[in-house]
Write an enzyme that holds these catalytic residues in place. Structure first.
Site, PDB file in Angstrom:
ATOM      1  N   GLU A   1      28.282  60.535  81.612  1.00 23.84           N
ATOM      2  CA  GLU A   1      29.712  60.807  81.577  1.00 23.84           C
ATOM      3  C   GLU A   1      30.268  60.823  80.159  1.00 23.84           C
ATOM      4  OE1 GLU A   1      30.367  58.807  85.922  1.00 23.84           O
ATOM      5  OE2 GLU A   1      31.411  57.903  84.263  1.00 23.84           O
TER       6      GLU A   1
ATOM      7  N   CYS B   1      34.977  59.794  74.215  1.00 23.74           N
ATOM      8  CA  CYS B   1      33.986  58.716  74.378  1.00 23.74           C
ATOM      9  C   CYS B   1      32.736  59.348  74.983  1.00 23.74           C
ATOM     10  CB  CYS B   1      34.584  57.653  75.301  1.00 23.74           C
ATOM     11  SG  CYS B   1      33.423  56.352  75.709  1.00 23.74           S
TER      12      CYS B   1
ATOM     13  N   CYS C   1      21.083  52.380  81.049  1.00 27.00           N
ATOM     14  CA  CYS C   1      20.839  51.523  79.891  1.00 27.00           C
ATOM     15  C   CYS C   1      19.881  50.425  80.315  1.00 27.00           C
ATOM     16  CB  CYS C   1      22.148  50.906  79.393  1.00 27.00           C
ATOM     17  SG  CYS C   1      21.910  49.881  77.914  1.00 27.00           S
TER      18      CYS C   1
ATOM     19  N   CYS D   1      23.387  44.239  80.411  1.00 25.97           N
ATOM     20  CA  CYS D   1      24.477  43.276  80.189  1.00 25.97           C
ATOM     21  C   CYS D   1      25.124  43.022  81.557  1.00 25.97           C
ATOM     22  CB  CYS D   1      25.505  43.822  79.209  1.00 25.97           C
ATOM     23  SG  CYS D   1      24.783  44.165  77.604  1.00 25.97           S
TER      24      CYS D   1
ATOM     25  N   CYS E   1      28.455  44.991  82.813  1.00 26.68           N
ATOM     26  CA  CYS E   1      28.547  46.428  82.552  1.00 26.68           C
ATOM     27  C   CYS E   1      27.946  47.238  83.695  1.00 26.68           C
ATOM     28  CB  CYS E   1      27.828  46.742  81.234  1.00 26.68           C
ATOM     29  SG  CYS E   1      27.741  48.498  80.878  1.00 26.68           S
TER      30      CYS E   1
ATOM     31  N   GLY F   1      24.845  53.886  77.736  1.00 26.40           N
ATOM     32  CA  GLY F   1      23.637  53.701  76.931  1.00 26.40           C
ATOM     33  C   GLY F   1      23.847  52.954  75.633  1.00 26.40           C
ATOM     34  N   GLU F   2      22.727  52.555  75.058  1.00 27.49           N
ATOM     35  CA  GLU F   2      22.731  51.856  73.773  1.00 27.49           C
ATOM     36  C   GLU F   2      22.334  52.871  72.684  1.00 27.49           C
ATOM     37  OE1 GLU F   2      23.608  49.059  72.114  1.00 27.49           O
ATOM     38  OE2 GLU F   2      22.722  50.175  70.459  1.00 27.49           O
TER      39      GLU F   2
ATOM     40  N   SER G   1      28.885  52.349  68.701  1.00 29.42           N
ATOM     41  CA  SER G   1      29.056  50.988  69.231  1.00 29.42           C
ATOM     42  C   SER G   1      27.682  50.469  69.652  1.00 29.42           C
ATOM     43  CB  SER G   1      29.991  51.023  70.442  1.00 29.42           C
ATOM     44  OG  SER G   1      30.076  49.755  71.029  1.00 29.42           O
TER      45      SER G   1
ATOM     46  N   SER H   1      29.343  44.918  69.969  1.00 32.78           N
ATOM     47  CA  SER H   1      29.786  44.226  71.183  1.00 32.78           C
ATOM     48  C   SER H   1      29.352  42.777  71.100  1.00 32.78           C
ATOM     49  CB  SER H   1      29.150  44.897  72.403  1.00 32.78           C
ATOM     50  OG  SER H   1      29.550  46.240  72.447  1.00 32.78           O
TER      51      SER H   1
ATOM     52  N   ASN I   1      36.952  45.684  82.817  1.00 40.11           N
ATOM     53  CA  ASN I   1      37.171  46.700  83.843  1.00 40.11           C
ATOM     54  C   ASN I   1      36.216  46.464  85.000  1.00 40.11           C
ATOM     55  OD1 ASN I   1      39.187  48.337  82.508  1.00 40.11           O
ATOM     56  ND2 ASN I   1      37.581  48.819  81.041  1.00 40.11           N
TER      57      ASN I   1
ATOM     58  N   CYS J   1      36.188  51.707  79.947  1.00 44.19           N
ATOM     59  CA  CYS J   1      35.036  51.046  79.314  1.00 44.19           C
ATOM     60  C   CYS J   1      34.182  50.302  80.322  1.00 44.19           C
ATOM     61  CB  CYS J   1      35.561  49.961  78.372  1.00 44.19           C
ATOM     62  SG  CYS J   1      35.482  50.395  76.705  1.00 44.19           S
TER      63      CYS J   1
HETATM   64  N1  SAH Z   1      25.788  50.015  74.486  1.00 42.62           N
HETATM   65  C1  SAH Z   1      26.824  50.036  73.541  1.00 42.62           C
HETATM   66  C2  SAH Z   1      27.859  51.105  73.777  1.00 42.62           C
HETATM   67  C3  SAH Z   1      28.266  51.384  75.190  1.00 42.62           C
HETATM   68  S1  SAH Z   1      29.206  50.112  75.966  1.00 42.62           S
HETATM   69  C4  SAH Z   1      27.459  48.673  73.426  1.00 42.62           C
HETATM   70  O1  SAH Z   1      27.175  47.803  74.244  1.00 42.62           O
HETATM   71  O2  SAH Z   1      28.229  48.477  72.492  1.00 42.62           O
HETATM   72  C5  SAH Z   1      30.798  50.335  75.197  1.00 42.62           C
HETATM   73  C6  SAH Z   1      31.678  49.091  75.207  1.00 42.62           C
HETATM   74  O3  SAH Z   1      32.140  48.790  76.535  1.00 42.62           O
HETATM   75  C7  SAH Z   1      30.953  47.846  74.741  1.00 42.62           C
HETATM   76  O4  SAH Z   1      31.745  47.087  73.867  1.00 42.62           O
HETATM   77  C8  SAH Z   1      30.750  47.090  76.033  1.00 42.62           C
HETATM   78  O5  SAH Z   1      30.547  45.735  75.798  1.00 42.62           O
HETATM   79  C9  SAH Z   1      32.015  47.401  76.761  1.00 42.62           C
HETATM   80  N2  SAH Z   1      31.942  47.163  78.193  1.00 42.62           N
HETATM   81  C10 SAH Z   1      30.864  47.296  79.001  1.00 42.62           C
HETATM   82  N3  SAH Z   1      31.199  47.018  80.269  1.00 42.62           N
HETATM   83  C11 SAH Z   1      32.506  46.706  80.276  1.00 42.62           C
HETATM   84  C12 SAH Z   1      33.435  46.374  81.316  1.00 42.62           C
HETATM   85  N4  SAH Z   1      33.076  46.344  82.575  1.00 42.62           N
HETATM   86  N5  SAH Z   1      34.708  46.127  80.943  1.00 42.62           N
HETATM   87  C13 SAH Z   1      35.101  46.221  79.657  1.00 42.62           C
HETATM   88  N6  SAH Z   1      34.271  46.557  78.654  1.00 42.62           N
HETATM   89  C14 SAH Z   1      32.993  46.795  78.955  1.00 42.62           C
HETATM   90 FE1  SF4 Z   2      23.987  48.840  77.732  1.00 38.96          FE
HETATM   91 FE2  SF4 Z   2      26.194  48.579  76.236  1.00 38.96          FE
HETATM   92 FE3  SF4 Z   2      26.318  48.361  78.924  1.00 38.96          FE
HETATM   93 FE4  SF4 Z   2      25.110  46.466  77.501  1.00 38.96          FE
HETATM   94  S1  SF4 Z   2      27.293  47.019  77.404  1.00 38.96           S
HETATM   95  S2  SF4 Z   2      24.329  47.378  79.381  1.00 38.96           S
HETATM   96  S3  SF4 Z   2      24.174  47.645  75.875  1.00 38.96           S
HETATM   97  S4  SF4 Z   2      25.769  50.181  77.781  1.00 38.96           S
END
Ligand code: SAH
Ligand code: SF4
Length: 386
Positions: A109, A122, A129, A133, A136, A181-182, A213, A235, A312, A355
């Protein structure tokens, strides 16, 4: 409720027949090398890039300032087929989400977020990924594959073209790699793509407005600062290893001591620039005043900004979002210590575009639950039928 229709899903036949590299996957350096190898002057590479990325043209026949022989050679040396995108999902707050079908048949997306003074896209760097985490939605899906450079830059290419019709008065001024993704686990494709975004021949975006990020892949961050001038967001989500490791398993590999040391020296050659630390506000998990003080201590010697992200929710999550008064209290503690702290506005929630809600439809190669395995089987069956 989304205001738009469901996306139209088209299977990625392009990828099955492609035997030459895709033109969108060519960096400036690789096109210069190709031109030199075929006895064309270097500046032809810049002209080709201008046509594709600046003008949005994916047809060498119409590149009127290139000689006919070059146009013919380009046509056969590269795959020019447009990538496959869904119809737009349009949010009530003006955000637009599209899905790109990747070469592995997953859907990833991208989201356009309009604001009064900017337009942010974005974008995703991987399908799914692997880092899992716990807060996420993408992490809950498992990992399916890396996007090619063409699939990364293609998201910007496509969104710019689509906006010309959908919102002719809008432009994309910022790109953030905060989709699925990372990014730093898909290093070369991501670096080539972000560098093209900042190239004057292509999109000409400011280095302050293209942000990668990362969850904190320390060796890749060390490499990134040598290879790109883009902005960096990290993050964090916790100020101690004990808490961070429960939220982000990658913290076991790159603990805070190493991560913060890397961040402290990240912009040492450009002292005015600062890393942004992202901190998702998880109710009663990382949002007490003691957590704010741990964060202050963790960042004590690091030039930075902090961005608090209201969590979120997504189906199946164990977390809830910190109520706004508590977020404001948390922010006040950080600000009092001198940390520049903002609170991110949540956008696109009605179309699951906020996010961490991005989940697409990934062919999960690392399913962790029986439900995940069942979903994967079902999708494989559907793809086989086509
Ligand atoms: N993998 C990378 C980039 C994608 S995630 C990273 O982790 O930075 C983009 C951002 O969204 C990151 O800061 C992540 O921690 C945040 N994020 C992930 N899941 C979320 C959620 N459910 N609510 C709010 N932020 C979230
Ligand atoms: Fe992957 Fe970023 Fe989500 Fe962590 S927050 S699972 S690194 S996309």
């Amino acid at each position: 409720m989304p205001l738009c229709a469901q996306p139209q899903v088209i299977l990625p036949q392009r990828h099955l027949k492609a035997s030459v590299p895709h033109i969108l996957s060519q960096s400036e350096a690789s096109l210069v090398a190709w031109c030199t190898q075929h006895a064309y002057p270097r500046h032809k590479a810049a002209q080709i890039i201008r046509w594709i990325h600046h003008q949005g043209l994916l047809d060498p026949d119409h590149m009127s300032n290139l000689p006919k022989t070059l146009r013919t050679q380009l046509k056969t040396a590269f795959d020019w087929t447009p990538l496959t995108y869904s119809e737009p999902h349009i949010s009530q707050d003006g955000c637009i989400k599209w899905l790109l079908t990747t070469q592995d048949g997953s859907q990833v997306e991208m989201v356009y977020i309009p604001e009064s003074d900017r337009g942010t896209l974005c974008i995703s760097s991987q399908s799914g990924c692997a880092l899992a985490c716990t807060f996420c939605s993408t992490g809950a899906q498992g990992f399916s594959g890396n996007l090619s450079m063409g699939e990364i830059i293609g998201q910007l290419w496509f969104a710019r073209q689509a906006l010309k019709t959908l919102r002719p008065e809008h432009t994309i001024t910022n790109v953030v790699m905060m989709g699925m993704g990372e990014p730093l686990l898909n290093f070369k494709a991501v670096v080539d793509a972000v560098n093209l975004m900042m190239s004057d021949h292509a999109y000409g975006l400011s280095k302050y407005r293209v942000t990668v990020s990362t969850s904190g892949i320390v060796p890749a961050m060390d490499k990134l600062k040598e290879q790109s001038e883009c902005a960096l967001a990290v993050s964090l989500h916790a100020g101690t290893d004990a808490l961070r490791s429960t939220l982000m398993p990658i913290n076991e590999k790159y603990p805070l001591k190493d991560l913060i040391a890397c961040c402290q020296s990240y912009f040492e050659k450009q002292p005015k620039r600062k890393i942004t630390f992202e901190y998702a506000m998880l109710n009663d998990v990382n949002d007490h005043s003691e957590h704010a003080h741990q964060l202050i201590q963790c960042l004590a010697h690091c030039p930075c900004k902090v961005n608090l992200i209201p969590f979120n929710p997504f189906p199946g999550t164990q977390f809830t979002c910190t109520p706004m008064p508590k977020i404001l209290k948390f922010q006040a503690i950080l600000k009092k210590s001198g940390l520049f702290t903002t609170i991110r506005t949540t956008r696109g929630q009605d179309i699951q575009a906020a996010c961490g809600q991005l989940a697409g439809d990934v062919l999960d190669m690392t399913p962790r639950t029986s439900a995940g395995r069942a979903r994967r089987k079902q999708r494989q069956k559907m793809h086989a039928q086509h």
